[in-house]
Design an enzyme around this catalytic site. Structure first.
Site, mmCIF file in Angstrom:
data_model
loop_
_atom_site.group_PDB
_atom_site.id
_atom_site.type_symbol
_atom_site.label_atom_id
_atom_site.label_comp_id
_atom_site.label_asym_id
_atom_site.label_seq_id
_atom_site.Cartn_x
_atom_site.Cartn_y
_atom_site.Cartn_z
ATOM 1 N N ASP A 1 0.841 -1.196 0.000
ATOM 2 C CA ASP A 1 0.000 0.000 0.000
ATOM 3 C C ASP A 1 0.876 1.245 0.000
ATOM 4 O OD1 ASP A 1 0.773 -0.656 2.719
ATOM 5 O OD2 ASP A 1 -0.621 0.891 3.396
ATOM 6 N N GLU B 1 0.154 -0.929 5.734
ATOM 7 C CA GLU B 1 1.215 -0.373 6.568
ATOM 8 C C GLU B 1 1.061 1.130 6.764
ATOM 9 O OE1 GLU B 1 5.033 1.411 7.727
ATOM 10 O OE2 GLU B 1 3.896 1.787 5.898
#
Length: 463
Positions: A99, A162
């Site tokens: 991400d 994250e």
């Protein structure tokens, strides 16, 4: 060829293979940059799901045949896989995340953040080009050096959240057996400058709270009452100002501080990376490394009060701020937040009422640098870069590391990556990566796995 019959690769073989692989590695990086995998609430889910699927297929093709998207109660799934090495060989976990941060136009990008753009100097620009899609392709390149058959057991964990409210910590706590290993390789960091290798050995923690300041029962006409009745927003401003001295150093009693003994970040490199406006001075005193890695920092990261568009000539009865404090390695997040809360509660101007709600207590992290895995990693990095390796800190926080440490208490941690601090501008506009850093990290990681796979298991295992 089965793992137990493979031929050991020499350093020159690994370097040559990595160089041959780079066109494909960079093509994969450019493909991944085009996917806006923003896992923050309010953003479309489809790109993040697509990023997970594309990344999964890339790693399956690279050798993780059993890699899969793991079931999680909420959020986007992590990718997990294993490749078995020779019996008794060490186990290494490769970590990265798929991400990325948002890339709003107001950040001031000079190129499309979702198109990988290569400059004349060779850097590749785009959101996630550095953080952390460069980490993903570094792992891909590492596996391809060995044609998907590494010399020791390798596990893969690629996080999908994250950059936002991570769900991986809960996943680790629910499935600690999946993470049993001798060494975690966290490829989500970088050197201070291109070509000058460092390990990241210390990370600050992060605590936060929301402070509410109240001075009035209701809004008052600023002309009739202003000058005698206290305004909550002005009281909040004065309260926040007590957190620092005139130089910008934190002055909260009871908050821990220290000095940094490793490599330092040059002020010019920091200024270039931060893009300060003309005439703006740096805050704090002492070496940049101290200010970033072993001293606390406090920022108001959000303010609630009347918007400019909705404002009128009234005194504000209530204002709120979210206060974030980075805490130094070795400190206790609860005690550090206690000190911050105590300061806010005791420094209210004009008798204003103060209410503080705690919102975050993320611990700092420090790597053990005395183990055999770290020694092998140092040799690998020095060999790949051709120069001694230093140590640097990180002002950011990765609470997951403490969770992994609790789940696998005997494991070592190595933190590195292609995200050079001087030029990558992660989380900001014009994020970029230098491809030479990716290539050197691929060589480094391949050398590390080769070294671990060739050593006596009794001397390399601590888990």
């Amino acid at each position: 060829m089965a793992p137990h019959t493979r031929m050991q690769l020499e350093t020159a073989d690994i370097a040559q293979k990595a160089a041959e692989l780079m066109p494909g590695v960079l093509a994969d990086l450019k493909t991944l940059v085009t996917i806006p995998s923003i896992a923050f609430p309010g953003y479309p889910e489809e790109p993040v799901r697509r990023m997970g699927e594309v990344t999964l297929q890339m790693f399956r093709d690279a050798g993780f045949r059993n890699a899969r998207l793991m079931d999680v109660p909420t959020g986007y799934p992590p990718i997990y896989g294993e490749i078995a090495g020779p019996e008794g060989s060490p186990t290494v976990v490769l970590y990265a995340h798929y991400d990325v941060q948002p890339a709003p136009t107001e950040q001031g990008w000079t190129s499309d953040p979702w198109t990988a753009t290569t400059t004349a100097e060779g850097r590749i620009f785009g959101r996630g080009a550095s953080d952390d899609k460069s980490g993903l392709v570094t792992h891909l390149g590492t596996l391809r050096v060995f044609d998907g058959q590494p010399p020791c057991t390798v596990k893969l964990i690629l996080e999908g959240m994250e950059e936002t409210e991570s769900n991986l910590e809960a996943f680790v706590e629910a499935h600690p057996e999946l993470f049993a290993c001798d060494l975690f390789v966290i490829c989500d960091m970088g050197n201070l400058r291109v070509g000058e290798p460092v390990f990241t050995t210390a990370l600050r923690g992060d605590v936060a709270c929301v402070v509410t300041v109240r001075t009035l029962e209701h809004p008052l006409h600023s002309g009739v009452f202003g000058g005698a009745a206290p305004d909550a927003m002005m009281a909040l401003a004065r309260l926040l100002a007590t957190l620092h001295d005139e130089d910008g150093d934190v002055v909260v009693d009871g908050v821990s501080s220290g000095t940094w003994a490793g490599e330092n970040l040059h002020e010019d490199d920091f200024r270039s990376s931060a893009d300060l406006l003309p005439g703006v001075r740096l805050t704090g005193t002492g070496p940049i490394g101290d200010r970033l890695w072993t001293r606390p920092s406090i920022n108001a990261i959000g303010i609630d009060m009347t918007s400019i568009a909705g404002s009128s000539n009234v005194l504000i009865p209530e204002a709120r701020a979210k206060v974030s404090m980075r805490i130094v390695p070795g400190s206790d997040p609860i005690q550090e937040l206690d000190a911050l809360v105590r300061h806010l509660e005791t420094h209210a101007p004009w008798g204003a009422q103060i209410d503080v709600q705690r919102t975050k207590e993320a611990p700092p992290f420090r790597c053990d640098t005395d183990g055999p895995g770290y020694a092998a990693a140092r040799w690998a990095m020095e060999t790949a870069f051709g120069t001694p390796v230093g140590e640097a800190g990180s002002g950011g926080s990765i609470p997951l590391l403490r969770t992994l440490q609790h789940a696998v208490p005997g494991a070592e941690f190595v933190l590195w990556g292609p995200e050079d601090v001087a030029g990558s501008r992660i989380h900001s506009s014009d994020e970029s990566v230098d491809p030479t850093e990716i290539e050197r990290l691929i060589v480094t990681q391949a050398l590390l796995l080769e070294r671990l796979g060739s050593q006596d298991p009794a001397r390399t295992s601590r888990a």
